[in-house]
Design a protein around this motif. Structure first.
Motif, short mmCIF file in Angstrom:
data_model
loop_
_atom_site.label_atom_id
_atom_site.label_comp_id
_atom_site.label_asym_id
_atom_site.label_seq_id
_atom_site.Cartn_x
_atom_site.Cartn_y
_atom_site.Cartn_z
N GLU A 103 0.83 -1.18 -0.09
CA GLU A 103 -0.13 -0.03 -0.14
C GLU A 103 0.93 1.21 0.01
O GLU A 103 0.51 2.39 -0.75
CB GLU A 103 -1.06 -0.05 1.38
CG GLU A 103 -2.22 -1.14 1.16
CD GLU A 103 -1.37 -2.34 1.69
OE1 GLU A 103 -2.27 -3.26 1.84
OE2 GLU A 103 -0.27 -2.64 2.01
N ARG A 104 1.86 1.18 0.76
CA ARG A 104 2.74 2.39 1.04
C ARG A 104 3.37 2.77 -0.78
O ARG A 104 3.35 4.10 -0.96
CB ARG A 104 3.80 2.20 2.00
CG ARG A 104 4.75 3.40 2.06
CD ARG A 104 5.74 3.06 3.23
NE ARG A 104 6.46 1.97 2.93
CZ ARG A 104 6.38 0.86 3.88
NH1 ARG A 104 5.59 0.88 4.90
NH2 ARG A 104 6.94 -0.23 3.57
N THR A 105 3.74 1.72 -1.28
CA THR A 105 4.42 1.96 -2.62
C THR A 105 3.54 2.28 -3.58
O THR A 105 3.48 3.06 -4.44
CB THR A 105 5.11 0.53 -3.02
OG1 THR A 105 6.12 -0.04 -2.08
CG2 THR A 105 5.72 0.87 -4.47
N LEU A 106 2.18 1.55 -3.79
CA LEU A 106 1.17 1.89 -4.82
C LEU A 106 0.41 3.12 -4.67
O LEU A 106 -0.15 3.71 -5.51
CB LEU A 106 0.22 0.49 -4.92
CG LEU A 106 1.25 -0.91 -5.09
CD1 LEU A 106 0.19 -1.83 -5.51
CD2 LEU A 106 2.13 -0.57 -6.47
N ARG A 107 0.02 3.33 -3.43
CA ARG A 107 -0.96 4.51 -3.20
C ARG A 107 -0.73 5.75 -3.66
O ARG A 107 -1.66 6.36 -4.51
CB ARG A 107 -1.06 4.60 -1.72
CG ARG A 107 -2.30 5.67 -1.39
CD ARG A 107 -2.61 5.76 0.12
NE ARG A 107 -3.15 4.68 0.87
CZ ARG A 107 -2.52 3.94 1.75
NH1 ARG A 107 -1.30 4.07 2.05
NH2 ARG A 107 -3.03 2.81 2.22
N PRO A 108 0.34 6.31 -3.88
CA PRO A 108 0.70 7.65 -4.30
C PRO A 108 0.63 7.67 -6.01
O PRO A 108 0.23 8.71 -6.49
CB PRO A 108 2.10 7.78 -4.08
CG PRO A 108 2.50 7.02 -2.94
CD PRO A 108 1.61 5.88 -3.09
N TYR A 109 0.50 6.38 -6.61
CA TYR A 109 0.13 6.33 -8.07
C TYR A 109 -0.89 6.06 -8.56
O TYR A 109 -1.25 6.27 -9.73
CB TYR A 109 1.53 5.54 -8.65
CG TYR A 109 2.72 5.94 -8.04
CD1 TYR A 109 3.39 7.30 -8.53
CD2 TYR A 109 3.37 5.51 -6.99
CE1 TYR A 109 4.56 7.48 -8.28
CE2 TYR A 109 4.54 5.75 -6.58
CZ TYR A 109 5.30 6.77 -7.31
OH TYR A 109 6.45 7.31 -6.51
N LEU A 110 -1.87 5.26 -7.75
CA LEU A 110 -3.04 4.51 -8.39
C LEU A 110 -4.03 5.51 -9.16
O LEU A 110 -4.58 5.26 -9.78
CB LEU A 110 -3.88 3.69 -7.48
CG LEU A 110 -3.06 2.33 -7.17
CD1 LEU A 110 -4.37 1.38 -6.46
CD2 LEU A 110 -2.31 1.71 -8.11
N LYS A 111 -4.21 6.64 -8.63
CA LYS A 111 -5.26 7.84 -9.20
C LYS A 111 -4.72 8.33 -10.34
O LYS A 111 -5.55 8.90 -11.07
CB LYS A 111 -5.48 8.77 -8.22
CG LYS A 111 -6.48 8.11 -7.00
CD LYS A 111 -6.81 9.45 -6.16
CE LYS A 111 -7.87 8.89 -5.14
NZ LYS A 111 -8.52 9.95 -4.24
N GLY A 112 -3.20 8.08 -10.70
CA GLY A 112 -2.84 8.61 -11.95
C GLY A 112 -2.19 7.64 -13.08
O GLY A 112 -1.84 7.99 -14.00
N VAL A 113 -2.51 6.21 -12.74
CA VAL A 113 -2.18 5.41 -13.87
C VAL A 113 -3.41 4.83 -14.50
O VAL A 113 -4.26 4.97 -13.98
CB VAL A 113 -1.36 4.20 -13.13
CG1 VAL A 113 -0.21 4.81 -12.55
CG2 VAL A 113 -2.33 3.31 -12.33
N ASP A 114 -3.32 4.26 -15.61
CA ASP A 114 -4.36 3.66 -16.34
C ASP A 114 -4.34 2.11 -16.48
O ASP A 114 -5.38 1.46 -16.74
CB ASP A 114 -4.05 4.01 -17.94
CG ASP A 114 -4.08 5.68 -18.32
OD1 ASP A 114 -4.99 6.07 -18.13
OD2 ASP A 114 -2.86 6.20 -18.23
N LEU A 115 -3.36 1.42 -15.78
CA LEU A 115 -3.58 0.22 -15.75
C LEU A 115 -2.36 -0.40 -14.57
O LEU A 115 -1.27 0.03 -14.54
CB LEU A 115 -2.97 -0.80 -16.89
CG LEU A 115 -2.85 -2.15 -17.05
CD1 LEU A 115 -4.26 -2.79 -16.92
CD2 LEU A 115 -2.20 -2.64 -18.33
N LEU A 116 -2.77 -1.30 -13.75
CA LEU A 116 -1.96 -1.84 -12.64
C LEU A 116 -2.10 -3.32 -12.88
O LEU A 116 -3.24 -3.99 -12.77
CB LEU A 116 -2.46 -1.37 -11.40
CG LEU A 116 -2.02 -2.00 -10.15
CD1 LEU A 116 -0.34 -1.84 -9.96
CD2 LEU A 116 -2.81 -1.90 -8.88
#
Length: 405
Positions: free
Chosen positions: A221-234
């Protein structure tokens, strides 16, 4: 008056010393189970044949020059980041290969990192190091050398953003030679651009440890949270079954207890923040039908819908080929109940808690098991091993292209 001045000066020096000294300096720590494997012949051969054998000794020399915790932290951040860049550049054909081990190999990064964390664990600087400070240095080293602090997407329109995660090698007591194709994929794809049906897409990648403790402490969560709202695919990726890819439809909130890289097992509900609102299941939002239908490579790709559950009102686990039933308790997602299932569960739960379920395609891809050539029971590499890894990497790239398009 002179005696008073001397007394005041001495008191000032004592106070200054107290303020600069750590609260409680601790002795060096013993190597972890994971770090102890580093002394075996195979890891040493992998490091030597890739040119990564000098990484830990050079790091130790730089760390030894630090005269304060702040300087030590700067060394750790610099050298950890440099290790990640070096591994990515080697995997992508830039710079010297350092030896005859194929460039696509993820194992040099793994073993070199362990050499560095072991150096921090054993370090006893003259200025003293508290347990919290040592732990913080190791944490910084882990994050920087895994690409977790190096995620960079260009500004502007017209470029999709893809975030991909991989894993370290694991089950090393069964075979110390093991490589993880998901980690190799992360190195090969980091910072690259693919062409999709909807235009170019930039891929950024990170690698996670195979340790229950790190996941419980929130590393995903610490790694992914800052980016999820700005990416198109995870897309979280890990090694799965022999001879096939699986797009895992459902992830379960259960740890099955299989030992991690420190030989520690956990059998429990996946520990997350706000457990009162924790669901038993999360689901993929990857376009699995399109992925399965696409011609992505030589390995078959399956839409895996099976789970293991305890049905509502029941007491025993039941395998359900078509997904969970209402009110059931998770015992295994489609990807099992090890850390591959857990990273998928955590990533998709985070997606949902950020209200991105309907807008962010996210889910888990299991790669085929990376196999050595027939009859190879002792060599660290062989042509079939390299071919299999390169084919898996290429097929993950094609799967991402299909998913993003």
């Amino acid at each position: 008056m002179n005696l008073i001045r001397i007394g005041i000066c001495a008191l000032g020096l004592a106070l200054a010393a107290a303020l600069t000294a750590p609260a409680s300096a601790t002795a060096a720590q013993s190597p972890t189970v994971e770090e102890q494997r580093l002394d075996q012949a195979v890891p040493q051969e992998i490091l030597r044949r890739s040119g990564f054998d000098a990484v830990a000794p050079e790091f130790a020399r730089e760390l030894g020059k630090a005269r304060s915790y702040a300087q030590a932290r700067a060394v750790v951040v610099r050298e950890g980041s440099a290790l990640w860049r070096r591994a990515v550049e080697r995997a992508q054909g830039r710079g010297p290969d350092g030896g005859d081990l194929s460039r696509d190999d993820d194992r040099p990064l793994y073993w070199a990192r362990l050499g560095m964390t072991r150096e921090v664990r054993a370090w006893e600087p003259e200025f003293g190091l508290s347990a919290d400070q040592r732990s913080a240095l190791i944490g910084q080293l882990e994050r920087t050398s895994r690409g977790q602090t190096a995620i960079r997407y260009p500004h502007g329109q017209g470029l999709k953003r893809i975030l991909v995660t991989g894993f370290d090698p694991f089950t090393l007591d069964r075979d110390i030679r093991i490589s993880n194709p998901s980690g190799a994929t992360a190195l090969a794809l980091d910072g690259t651009v693919i062409e999709t049906a909807e235009g170019p897409a930039r891929i950024e990648t990170v690698v996670f440890p195979v340790r229950w403790r790190d996941f419980a402490e929130g590393t995903v969560e610490r790694t992914l949270r800052p980016y999820l709202k700005g990416v198109d695919l995870l897309t979280t990726v890990s090694q799965g079954r022999v001879g096939r890819f699986d797009i895992e439809r459902t992830n379960g909130a259960w740890r099955g207890g299989f030992p991690d890289n420190d030989n520690i097992g956990r059998t429990e509900t996946v520990p997350v923040s706000d457990p009162a609102s924790q669901p038993q299941w999360t689901t993929t939002t990857l376009p699995y039908e399109e992925i399965v239908a696409a011609a992505t490579g030589r390995f078959p790709v399956y839409d895996n819908t099976s789970v293991t559950e305890i049905p509502a009102g029941g007491t025993e686990p039941v395998v359900r080929p078509d997904g969970p039933t209402a009110g059931s308790i998770a015992r295994a997602g489609g990807g099992g109940n090890y850390l591959s299932n857990e990273i998928a569960y955590r990533a998709t739960l985070l997606r949902d808690r950020l209200a991105l379920h309907d807008t962010l395609p996210a889910g888990h891809v299991h790669t085929p098991v990376l196999q050595f050539g027939a009859g190879n029971t002792s060599e660290v590499t062989d042509p079939e091993f390299v071919r299999n890894r390169l084919d898996i990497i290429a097929q993950v790239r094609a799967i991402l292209t299909a998913a993003a398009g």
